[in-house]
Design a protein around this motif. Structure first.
Motif, mmCIF file in Angstrom:
data_model
loop_
_atom_site.group_PDB
_atom_site.id
_atom_site.type_symbol
_atom_site.label_atom_id
_atom_site.label_comp_id
_atom_site.label_asym_id
_atom_site.label_seq_id
_atom_site.Cartn_x
_atom_site.Cartn_y
_atom_site.Cartn_z
ATOM 1 N N HIS A 288 -77.594 -13.390 13.261
ATOM 2 C CA HIS A 288 -78.499 -12.805 12.267
ATOM 3 C C HIS A 288 -79.961 -13.020 12.663
ATOM 4 C CE1 HIS A 288 -80.337 -11.823 8.417
ATOM 5 N NE2 HIS A 288 -80.910 -13.023 8.407
ATOM 6 N N ASN A 289 -80.300 -14.225 13.056
ATOM 7 C CA ASN A 289 -81.690 -14.530 13.400
ATOM 8 C C ASN A 289 -82.094 -13.923 14.732
ATOM 9 O OD1 ASN A 289 -83.090 -16.574 11.416
ATOM 10 N ND2 ASN A 289 -80.937 -17.173 11.485
ATOM 11 N N ALA A 290 -81.194 -13.877 15.702
ATOM 12 C CA ALA A 290 -81.531 -13.296 17.011
ATOM 13 C C ALA A 290 -81.764 -11.789 16.907
ATOM 14 C CB ALA A 290 -80.420 -13.588 18.019
ATOM 15 N N ALA A 291 -81.197 -11.171 15.888
ATOM 16 C CA ALA A 291 -81.341 -9.709 15.731
ATOM 17 C C ALA A 291 -82.677 -9.309 15.131
ATOM 18 C CB ALA A 291 -80.201 -9.172 14.872
ATOM 19 N N VAL A 292 -83.444 -10.272 14.598
ATOM 20 C CA VAL A 292 -84.754 -9.952 14.017
ATOM 21 C C VAL A 292 -85.707 -9.560 15.145
ATOM 22 C CG1 VAL A 292 -86.700 -10.833 12.691
ATOM 23 C CG2 VAL A 292 -84.360 -11.501 12.078
ATOM 24 N N THR A 293 -86.380 -8.447 14.984
ATOM 25 C CA THR A 293 -87.209 -7.906 16.069
ATOM 26 C C THR A 293 -88.703 -8.147 15.876
ATOM 27 O OG1 THR A 293 -87.254 -5.749 14.978
ATOM 28 C CG2 THR A 293 -85.521 -6.116 16.623
ATOM 29 N N ASP A 294 -89.094 -8.972 14.931
ATOM 30 C CA ASP A 294 -90.517 -9.240 14.704
ATOM 31 C C ASP A 294 -91.169 -9.790 15.971
ATOM 32 O OD1 ASP A 294 -89.916 -8.536 12.164
ATOM 33 O OD2 ASP A 294 -90.108 -10.534 11.294
ATOM 34 N N ASP A 295 -92.364 -9.280 16.289
ATOM 35 C CA ASP A 295 -93.120 -9.780 17.434
ATOM 36 C C ASP A 295 -94.136 -10.801 16.932
ATOM 37 O OD1 ASP A 295 -94.582 -10.282 19.690
ATOM 38 O OD2 ASP A 295 -94.910 -8.180 20.225
ATOM 39 N N LEU A 296 -93.946 -12.047 17.308
ATOM 40 C CA LEU A 296 -94.804 -13.126 16.823
ATOM 41 C C LEU A 296 -95.798 -13.597 17.883
ATOM 42 C CD1 LEU A 296 -92.124 -15.150 14.847
ATOM 43 C CD2 LEU A 296 -93.735 -13.438 13.997
ATOM 44 N N GLY A 297 -96.032 -12.775 18.896
ATOM 45 C CA GLY A 297 -97.063 -13.095 19.878
ATOM 46 C C GLY A 297 -96.506 -13.585 21.203
ATOM 47 N N GLU A 298 -97.401 -13.600 22.199
ATOM 48 C CA GLU A 298 -96.982 -13.917 23.564
ATOM 49 C C GLU A 298 -96.427 -15.328 23.688
ATOM 50 O OE1 GLU A 298 -98.767 -14.025 28.120
ATOM 51 O OE2 GLU A 298 -100.063 -13.474 26.440
ATOM 52 N N ALA A 299 -97.050 -16.310 23.011
ATOM 53 C CA ALA A 299 -96.595 -17.697 23.140
ATOM 54 C C ALA A 299 -95.147 -17.835 22.668
ATOM 55 C CB ALA A 299 -97.508 -18.621 22.346
ATOM 56 N N GLU A 300 -94.828 -17.208 21.530
ATOM 57 C CA GLU A 300 -93.461 -17.295 21.011
ATOM 58 C C GLU A 300 -92.503 -16.529 21.908
ATOM 59 O OE1 GLU A 300 -89.848 -16.596 18.736
ATOM 60 O OE2 GLU A 300 -91.214 -15.072 19.504
ATOM 61 N N ARG A 301 -92.930 -15.375 22.440
ATOM 62 C CA ARG A 301 -92.067 -14.605 23.344
ATOM 63 C C ARG A 301 -91.765 -15.399 24.601
ATOM 64 N NH1 ARG A 301 -95.600 -10.431 22.120
ATOM 65 N NH2 ARG A 301 -96.534 -10.545 24.209
ATOM 66 N N THR A 302 -92.783 -16.064 25.149
ATOM 67 C CA THR A 302 -92.580 -16.856 26.358
ATOM 68 C C THR A 302 -91.577 -17.973 26.109
ATOM 69 O OG1 THR A 302 -94.824 -16.394 27.148
ATOM 70 C CG2 THR A 302 -93.724 -18.329 28.074
ATOM 71 N N LEU A 303 -91.634 -18.565 24.937
ATOM 72 C CA LEU A 303 -90.784 -19.706 24.621
ATOM 73 C C LEU A 303 -89.351 -19.292 24.322
ATOM 74 C CD1 LEU A 303 -91.128 -22.806 24.233
ATOM 75 C CD2 LEU A 303 -91.410 -22.346 21.788
ATOM 76 N N THR A 304 -89.154 -18.241 23.544
ATOM 77 C CA THR A 304 -87.815 -17.933 23.017
ATOM 78 C C THR A 304 -87.357 -16.508 23.303
ATOM 79 O OG1 THR A 304 -88.586 -17.154 20.845
ATOM 80 C CG2 THR A 304 -88.281 -19.533 21.105
ATOM 81 N N GLY A 305 -88.115 -15.754 24.097
ATOM 82 C CA GLY A 305 -87.798 -14.341 24.299
ATOM 83 C C GLY A 305 -86.426 -14.086 24.888
ATOM 84 N N TYR A 306 -85.851 -15.078 25.563
ATOM 85 C CA TYR A 306 -84.521 -14.902 26.148
ATOM 86 C C TYR A 306 -83.420 -14.899 25.097
ATOM 87 C CZ TYR A 306 -84.179 -19.965 25.484
ATOM 88 O OH TYR A 306 -84.171 -21.229 24.938
ATOM 89 N N CYS A 307 -83.755 -15.314 23.861
ATOM 90 C CA CYS A 307 -82.730 -15.437 22.821
ATOM 91 C C CYS A 307 -82.483 -14.076 22.181
ATOM 92 C CB CYS A 307 -83.150 -16.467 21.773
ATOM 93 S SG CYS A 307 -81.857 -16.769 20.541
ATOM 94 N N THR A 308 -81.708 -13.258 22.853
ATOM 95 C CA THR A 308 -81.343 -11.927 22.387
ATOM 96 C C THR A 308 -79.939 -11.978 21.776
ATOM 97 O OG1 THR A 308 -80.319 -11.385 24.501
ATOM 98 C CG2 THR A 308 -82.687 -10.921 24.273
ATOM 99 N N PRO A 309 -79.518 -10.906 21.091
ATOM 100 C CA PRO A 309 -78.132 -10.881 20.602
ATOM 101 C C PRO A 309 -77.104 -11.082 21.719
ATOM 102 C CG PRO A 309 -79.421 -9.230 19.455
ATOM 103 C CD PRO A 309 -80.317 -9.796 20.526
ATOM 104 N N ALA A 310 -77.373 -10.515 22.909
ATOM 105 C CA ALA A 310 -76.441 -10.702 24.033
ATOM 106 C C ALA A 310 -76.374 -12.167 24.447
ATOM 107 C CB ALA A 310 -76.862 -9.830 25.212
ATOM 108 N N TYR A 311 -77.511 -12.837 24.430
ATOM 109 C CA TYR A 311 -77.538 -14.258 24.778
ATOM 110 C C TYR A 311 -76.676 -15.050 23.797
ATOM 111 C CZ TYR A 311 -79.328 -19.022 25.202
ATOM 112 O OH TYR A 311 -79.425 -20.384 25.344
#
Length: 427
Positions: A288-311
């Motif tokens: 449920h949480n991995a499916a949320v598509t909100d963009d919270l900025g580059e720092a958050e993307r760098t840290l957790t961007g790999y956490c996709t539904p497939a992951y």
């Protein structure tokens, strides 16, 4: 001052370094005795000593209690530098009077050459932001090439961050701490993937310390999740669950992907405990949480961007394998690996290795050997000890077929990989 001269508490630094007990401790490289002597001389706490020498207080405590030995040359050098040892004391310790072996550069916290220049007199916040911007590139390289190519780079950057922290104050110090915690967490990850759990734990602890001082709730949560990951690698289900649950204590202040990663670890903890129902519930929260598509900025993307539904589905597959539900694990692995992104080459090797184990556990040795043969060159190229450990489990699963040609060929191919760094209790 008494008639007999200064007391031990009043002795000068020069006198301390000439004491017979201090010199003997240095000559023997007995840091437990030395830290006790230094603490009494300087009236310094373990925390204060740790800050001077770049060793976390819990590690100082372990050294003093003889639960850990200092063996690395670079650590002896940091101790000598941090406590301003005079030249002859440094030589007793086996450290050059110039701050390192004769003719060499100084070394940083991971034992790599660092800049000999003094720290800047002030810190430019824009430069700190630029430094953080390089981390995204390092993370991409790690995904493609594995940890060993980046460990020296991370060491140099962490040494530089330490120099910045020595002069930064106020909001600028907070920003340096945030960037430093990101780099320390990254260094911890690199060392965990390379199979050095002790150094990985050191850098995770440093990341948590810096993030806590900066009051960075996102990073605090993320590092607690990473420490849960360390515990899972040790098959410590209680710590796996406890640390992941701690990561969610301020869940309203962290991002959905960070929550997904914590729930992923809760699922793994329940899998280690054999509780399939609780594991499934936690995986649903992670999805449920991995499916949320909100963009919270580059720092958050760098840290957790790999956490996709497939992951999350791949992490679910590993939970199914731990629980013995091998057919579900195989289906999940194969579905996710069908269109695997090329930039995540290291993880492709890891998941192929896990898929091979799933086939072996499902009593399909031919398919297991074929998948493992595909994984071996990827694992060798990327240097992921985690993936190599997965492949080294295969002989345990394939024992009943060990005399077949395909299993013998696989066993020979596995000898080209480094030996296993840990056992996790599976066959």
């Amino acid at each position: 001052m008494s008639q007999n001269g200064p007391t031990r508490a009043q002795e000068t630094p020069a006198a301390f370094w000439t004491r017979a007990d201090v010199r003997e401790a240095l000559r023997a490289r007995d840091m437990a005795t030395f830290f006790l002597l230094y603490s009494k001389h300087a009236n310094a706490s373990q925390t204060a000593i740790g800050q001077r020498v770049g060793i976390a207080q819990p590690d100082i405590s372990k050294i003093v209690r003889r639960k850990r030995r200092v063996e690395e040359q670079q650590v002896f050098t940091r101790i000598a530098d941090g406590l301003d040892m005079p030249t002859d004391a440094r030589r007793l310790l086996g450290v050059s009077g110039e701050g390192g072996p004769e003719g060499s550069q100084p070394v940083g916290p991971l034992g790599t050459p660092t800049s000999p220049v003094d720290p800047p007199r002030r810190v430019n916040p824009a430069a700190v932001d630029a430094l953080h911007g390089t981390l995204a590139q390092y993370a991409r390289l790690d995904n493609m090439m594995g940890p060993r190519h980046l460990m020296a780079t991370a060491a140099v950057q962490l040494d530089f961050i330490g120099r910045l922290l020595a002069v930064a104050d106020g909001p600028t110090r907070t920003r340096v701490l945030q960037v430093g915690s990101s780099f320390a967490e990254f260094a911890g990850w690199l060392h965990q993937d390379a199979g050095d759990d002790r150094v990985a734990a050191h850098w995770s602890d440093r990341a948590l310390e810096w993030a806590t001082e900066a009051d960075d709730t996102l990073m605090i949560s993320y590092v607690l999740t990473r420490k849960s990951h360390h515990a899972a690698a040790r098959r410590d289900r209680r710590a796996t669950l406890g640390l992941a649950q701690a990561a969610l204590r301020r869940s309203e202040t962290i991002s959905p992907r960070t929550r997904a990663l914590a729930y992923r670890q809760i699922a793994r903890g329940h899998a280690l405990a054999g509780d399939a129902t609780a594991c499934s519930h936690a995986l649903d929260e992670a999805r449920h949480n991995a499916a949320v598509t909100d963009d919270l900025g580059e720092a958050e993307r760098t840290l957790t961007g790999y956490c996709t539904p497939a992951y999350v589905e791949l992490e679910a597959a590993d939970c199914w394998l731990i629980l013995g539900r091998t057919r579900e694990a195989i289906t999940a692995y194969e579905d996710c690996l069908t269109d695997w992104p090329a930039e995540f080459e290291r993880d492709r090797g890891l998941h192929l290795a896990r898929l091979a184990n799933a086939y072996a556990a499902h009593r399909e040795p031919t398919r297991a050997c074929a998948i493992a043969t595909e994984a071996i060159p990827i694992v060798a190229d990327t240097g992921s000890a985690r993936a190599a450990d997965e492949l080294h489990r295969l002989p345990g699963w394939l024992g009943r077929w060990r005399k077949t040609d395909e299993v013998r060929t696989l066993a020979e191919a596995l000898t080209t990989l480094p030996p296993a760094t840990r056992a996790d209790g599976r066959p």
